[in-house]
Motif scaffolding. Sequence first.
Motif, PDB file in Angstrom:
ATOM      1  N   PHE A  45       0.836  -1.202   0.000  1.00  0.00           N
ATOM      2  CA  PHE A  45       0.000   0.000   0.000  1.00  0.00           C
ATOM      3  C   PHE A  45       0.868   1.248   0.000  1.00  0.00           C
ATOM      4  O   PHE A  45       2.044   1.221   0.390  1.00  0.00           O
ATOM      5  CB  PHE A  45      -0.953   0.012   1.201  1.00  0.00           C
ATOM      6  CG  PHE A  45      -0.276   0.037   2.550  1.00  0.00           C
ATOM      7  CD1 PHE A  45      -0.147   1.216   3.276  1.00  0.00           C
ATOM      8  CD2 PHE A  45       0.209  -1.134   3.128  1.00  0.00           C
ATOM      9  CE1 PHE A  45       0.457   1.241   4.524  1.00  0.00           C
ATOM     10  CE2 PHE A  45       0.818  -1.132   4.376  1.00  0.00           C
ATOM     11  CZ  PHE A  45       0.941   0.062   5.077  1.00  0.00           C
ATOM     12  N   SER A  46       0.289   2.338  -0.471  1.00  0.00           N
ATOM     13  CA  SER A  46       0.950   3.638  -0.437  1.00  0.00           C
ATOM     14  C   SER A  46       0.082   4.596   0.362  1.00  0.00           C
ATOM     15  O   SER A  46      -1.124   4.390   0.517  1.00  0.00           O
ATOM     16  CB  SER A  46       1.182   4.174  -1.855  1.00  0.00           C
ATOM     17  OG  SER A  46      -0.053   4.328  -2.534  1.00  0.00           O
ATOM     18  N   VAL A  47       0.707   5.653   0.853  1.00  0.00           N
ATOM     19  CA  VAL A  47       0.019   6.574   1.762  1.00  0.00           C
ATOM     20  C   VAL A  47       0.326   8.020   1.356  1.00  0.00           C
ATOM     21  O   VAL A  47       1.486   8.367   1.120  1.00  0.00           O
ATOM     22  CB  VAL A  47       0.458   6.337   3.230  1.00  0.00           C
ATOM     23  CG1 VAL A  47      -0.346   7.231   4.168  1.00  0.00           C
ATOM     24  CG2 VAL A  47       0.303   4.878   3.619  1.00  0.00           C
ATOM     25  N   ARG A  48      -0.717   8.847   1.293  1.00  0.00           N
ATOM     26  CA  ARG A  48      -0.544  10.266   1.012  1.00  0.00           C
ATOM     27  C   ARG A  48      -1.260  11.098   2.072  1.00  0.00           C
ATOM     28  O   ARG A  48      -2.278  10.670   2.624  1.00  0.00           O
ATOM     29  CB  ARG A  48      -1.081  10.625  -0.378  1.00  0.00           C
ATOM     30  CG  ARG A  48      -0.274  10.012  -1.522  1.00  0.00           C
ATOM     31  CD  ARG A  48      -0.778  10.478  -2.880  1.00  0.00           C
ATOM     32  NE  ARG A  48      -0.039   9.867  -3.971  1.00  0.00           N
ATOM     33  CZ  ARG A  48       1.083  10.357  -4.498  1.00  0.00           C
ATOM     34  NH1 ARG A  48       1.571  11.497  -4.023  1.00  0.00           N
ATOM     35  NH2 ARG A  48       1.704   9.740  -5.484  1.00  0.00           N
ATOM     36  N   ASP A  49      -0.738  12.296   2.304  1.00  0.00           N
ATOM     37  CA  ASP A  49      -1.369  13.173   3.283  1.00  0.00           C
ATOM     38  C   ASP A  49      -2.434  14.033   2.596  1.00  0.00           C
ATOM     39  O   ASP A  49      -2.712  13.870   1.405  1.00  0.00           O
ATOM     40  CB  ASP A  49      -0.336  14.029   4.020  1.00  0.00           C
ATOM     41  CG  ASP A  49       0.434  14.966   3.092  1.00  0.00           C
ATOM     42  OD1 ASP A  49      -0.054  15.246   1.971  1.00  0.00           O
ATOM     43  OD2 ASP A  49       1.528  15.418   3.472  1.00  0.00           O
ATOM     44  N   GLU A 263      -9.607  -1.296  -7.656  1.00  0.00           N
ATOM     45  CA  GLU A 263      -9.630  -2.597  -6.979  1.00  0.00           C
ATOM     46  C   GLU A 263      -8.233  -3.155  -6.744  1.00  0.00           C
ATOM     47  O   GLU A 263      -8.017  -3.960  -5.840  1.00  0.00           O
ATOM     48  CB  GLU A 263     -10.455  -3.597  -7.791  1.00  0.00           C
ATOM     49  CG  GLU A 263     -11.929  -3.244  -7.937  1.00  0.00           C
ATOM     50  CD  GLU A 263     -12.743  -3.552  -6.689  1.00  0.00           C
ATOM     51  OE1 GLU A 263     -12.195  -4.134  -5.741  1.00  0.00           O
ATOM     52  OE2 GLU A 263     -13.938  -3.200  -6.657  1.00  0.00           O
ATOM     53  N   THR A 264      -7.259  -2.757  -7.568  1.00  0.00           N
ATOM     54  CA  THR A 264      -5.906  -3.281  -7.421  1.00  0.00           C
ATOM     55  C   THR A 264      -4.969  -2.342  -6.663  1.00  0.00           C
ATOM     56  O   THR A 264      -3.808  -2.684  -6.425  1.00  0.00           O
ATOM     57  CB  THR A 264      -5.290  -3.581  -8.803  1.00  0.00           C
ATOM     58  OG1 THR A 264      -5.225  -2.360  -9.567  1.00  0.00           O
ATOM     59  CG2 THR A 264      -6.116  -4.612  -9.558  1.00  0.00           C
ATOM     60  N   GLY A 265      -5.467  -1.160  -6.311  1.00  0.00           N
ATOM     61  CA  GLY A 265      -4.646  -0.207  -5.570  1.00  0.00           C
ATOM     62  C   GLY A 265      -3.890   0.766  -6.445  1.00  0.00           C
ATOM     63  O   GLY A 265      -2.988   1.465  -5.976  1.00  0.00           O
ATOM     64  N   GLY A 266      -4.258   0.846  -7.734  1.00  0.00           N
ATOM     65  CA  GLY A 266      -3.593   1.762  -8.653  1.00  0.00           C
ATOM     66  C   GLY A 266      -4.361   3.051  -8.836  1.00  0.00           C
ATOM     67  O   GLY A 266      -5.074   3.506  -7.934  1.00  0.00           O
ATOM     68  N   GLU A 292       4.610  -2.510   2.885  1.00  0.00           N
ATOM     69  CA  GLU A 292       4.101  -3.868   2.730  1.00  0.00           C
ATOM     70  C   GLU A 292       3.857  -4.437   4.121  1.00  0.00           C
ATOM     71  O   GLU A 292       4.646  -4.221   5.051  1.00  0.00           O
ATOM     72  CB  GLU A 292       5.094  -4.741   1.971  1.00  0.00           C
ATOM     73  CG  GLU A 292       5.373  -4.250   0.565  1.00  0.00           C
ATOM     74  CD  GLU A 292       6.452  -5.053  -0.144  1.00  0.00           C
ATOM     75  OE1 GLU A 292       6.604  -6.249   0.196  1.00  0.00           O
ATOM     76  OE2 GLU A 292       7.132  -4.495  -1.008  1.00  0.00           O
ATOM     77  N   LEU A 293       2.736  -5.138   4.267  1.00  0.00           N
ATOM     78  CA  LEU A 293       2.467  -5.834   5.517  1.00  0.00           C
ATOM     79  C   LEU A 293       1.906  -7.208   5.206  1.00  0.00           C
ATOM     80  O   LEU A 293       1.466  -7.474   4.080  1.00  0.00           O
ATOM     81  CB  LEU A 293       1.516  -5.023   6.419  1.00  0.00           C
ATOM     82  CG  LEU A 293       0.085  -4.720   5.940  1.00  0.00           C
ATOM     83  CD1 LEU A 293      -0.857  -5.910   6.129  1.00  0.00           C
ATOM     84  CD2 LEU A 293      -0.464  -3.517   6.702  1.00  0.00           C
ATOM     85  N   ALA A 294       1.935  -8.055   6.209  1.00  0.00           N
ATOM     86  CA  ALA A 294       1.377  -9.398   6.052  1.00  0.00           C
ATOM     87  C   ALA A 294       0.733  -9.819   7.364  1.00  0.00           C
ATOM     88  O   ALA A 294       1.173  -9.419   8.452  1.00  0.00           O
ATOM     89  CB  ALA A 294       2.463 -10.389   5.652  1.00  0.00           C
ATOM     90  N   TYR A 295      -0.336 -10.597   7.253  1.00  0.00           N
ATOM     91  CA  TYR A 295      -1.019 -11.081   8.445  1.00  0.00           C
ATOM     92  C   TYR A 295      -1.627 -12.455   8.177  1.00  0.00           C
ATOM     93  O   TYR A 295      -1.872 -12.835   7.029  1.00  0.00           O
ATOM     94  CB  TYR A 295      -2.116 -10.097   8.882  1.00  0.00           C
ATOM     95  CG  TYR A 295      -3.258  -9.956   7.890  1.00  0.00           C
ATOM     96  CD1 TYR A 295      -4.401 -10.758   7.990  1.00  0.00           C
ATOM     97  CD2 TYR A 295      -3.205  -9.011   6.866  1.00  0.00           C
ATOM     98  CE1 TYR A 295      -5.448 -10.624   7.075  1.00  0.00           C
ATOM     99  CE2 TYR A 295      -4.244  -8.879   5.953  1.00  0.00           C
ATOM    100  CZ  TYR A 295      -5.363  -9.687   6.066  1.00  0.00           C
ATOM    101  OH  TYR A 295      -6.395  -9.574   5.169  1.00  0.00           O
ATOM    102  N   TYR A 296      -1.845 -13.188   9.273  1.00  0.00           N
ATOM    103  CA  TYR A 296      -2.555 -14.458   9.194  1.00  0.00           C
ATOM    104  C   TYR A 296      -4.004 -14.188   9.559  1.00  0.00           C
ATOM    105  O   TYR A 296      -4.305 -13.813  10.689  1.00  0.00           O
ATOM    106  CB  TYR A 296      -1.951 -15.477  10.167  1.00  0.00           C
ATOM    107  CG  TYR A 296      -0.530 -15.866   9.824  1.00  0.00           C
ATOM    108  CD1 TYR A 296      -0.267 -16.878   8.913  1.00  0.00           C
ATOM    109  CD2 TYR A 296       0.551 -15.205  10.414  1.00  0.00           C
ATOM    110  CE1 TYR A 296       1.036 -17.231   8.597  1.00  0.00           C
ATOM    111  CE2 TYR A 296       1.864 -15.549  10.106  1.00  0.00           C
ATOM    112  CZ  TYR A 296       2.097 -16.568   9.198  1.00  0.00           C
ATOM    113  OH  TYR A 296       3.383 -16.906   8.887  1.00  0.00           O
ATOM    114  N   PRO A 297      -4.937 -14.315   8.627  1.00  0.00           N
ATOM    115  CA  PRO A 297      -6.330 -13.933   8.897  1.00  0.00           C
ATOM    116  C   PRO A 297      -6.954 -14.772   9.998  1.00  0.00           C
ATOM    117  O   PRO A 297      -6.692 -15.981  10.118  1.00  0.00           O
ATOM    118  CB  PRO A 297      -7.029 -14.166   7.555  1.00  0.00           C
ATOM    119  CG  PRO A 297      -6.177 -15.150   6.838  1.00  0.00           C
ATOM    120  CD  PRO A 297      -4.765 -14.862   7.265  1.00  0.00           C
ATOM    121  N   THR A 298      -7.780 -14.130  10.803  1.00  0.00           N
ATOM    122  CA  THR A 298      -8.479 -14.852  11.871  1.00  0.00           C
ATOM    123  C   THR A 298      -9.500 -15.825  11.294  1.00  0.00           C
ATOM    124  O   THR A 298      -9.792 -16.851  11.903  1.00  0.00           O
ATOM    125  CB  THR A 298      -9.193 -13.861  12.804  1.00  0.00           C
ATOM    126  OG1 THR A 298     -10.040 -12.990  12.018  1.00  0.00           O
ATOM    127  CG2 THR A 298      -8.187 -13.008  13.558  1.00  0.00           C
TER     128      THR A 298
END
Length: 329
Positions: A45-49, A263-266, A292-298
């Motif tokens: 993901f990207s982040v802007r103010d 839908e793809t984050g572009g 980038e992050l990663a998680y194990y879904p509940t």
Amino acid sequence: MKRSVQRSSGQCAYLVTSLLVLLGCGLAFGQEPIRVAVNLVNVAFSVRDARGALVDNLTKEDVEVYEDAVPQKISFFAKSTDVPLTLGLIVDVSGSQDHFSKQHEQDLEVFLKEVLGPKDRAFLVTFGNHIRLISDFSQSGPEIIERMKDYQGRDKGKGKDKRKHVVFPELGPTENRDLGTAFYDSIYYSVKEKLARENGRRALLLFSDGEDNSSSHDMMSTIETAQAENVVVYAIRYTEKEHGKLTARNKYGTSVMDRIAKETGGAHIDAEVTDPHTYFRQIAEELRTSYELAYYPTNTGKDETFRKIVIRTKQAGIKVRTKTGYFSR
């Protein structure tokens, strides 16, 4: 026997520990974690103010991730800065884009000159009635442009012009297409056959009007494939209006390109009103300065359903751009 079992358990523990270290290292170097047979969800993901400037100082503690409104525990988190880019350039050469062929070439040259760095790689695909691989992965912008010119001049050569003999292989299986715009298939096979096995920050830049009349895949399967492989799609739209107005077909193509990008984050960009130097620079900055992050879904079920992903930050006025989710398979 007992001693043998104990040694085997120790080896298993070592392997698991090593695997987790490798997963973490993959993220630390701006690459996706190594794919293994576990239920790990990777999200870039990207982040802007509020001013539109990229935010590059977030930490794991600044971010929250939700799947279907349920908070998830972040297992891995990393910031990617100046990572090599692995890109696909897809150019629509169908009849509806004849008017923009010269602009496509000029914009491609701008992109390759101003964005493609020494460690980046890009391939070039064109589509109409067939999906052609014009240039395989290359770090050379001039080489890619030369291949594009070879393709454009393949039917115009005279005598022993080498362009008449250059081979441009097809992506995907051979299809009988009645009409001439395989828009969805061009994205689907670019992801499946070119980007799925690649590491690093991956994206497609799509030069088209979003119209399709001969693909074997639809919009949703195309989006799903890009989401599953964490490929971001930037849709750069060239629309030929009739009497200065959008037709119904134009409007449909516009909505398609907007949907795929979102839908793809572009991002969806109207080439008519945006300077290519500006939007290519923005795309490059966004791809090179991301997280980038990663998680194990509940929810560990493999039920074929769509899982919606939302990433929030604890800072006010922050806008996060990422894929909207994934199908659990």
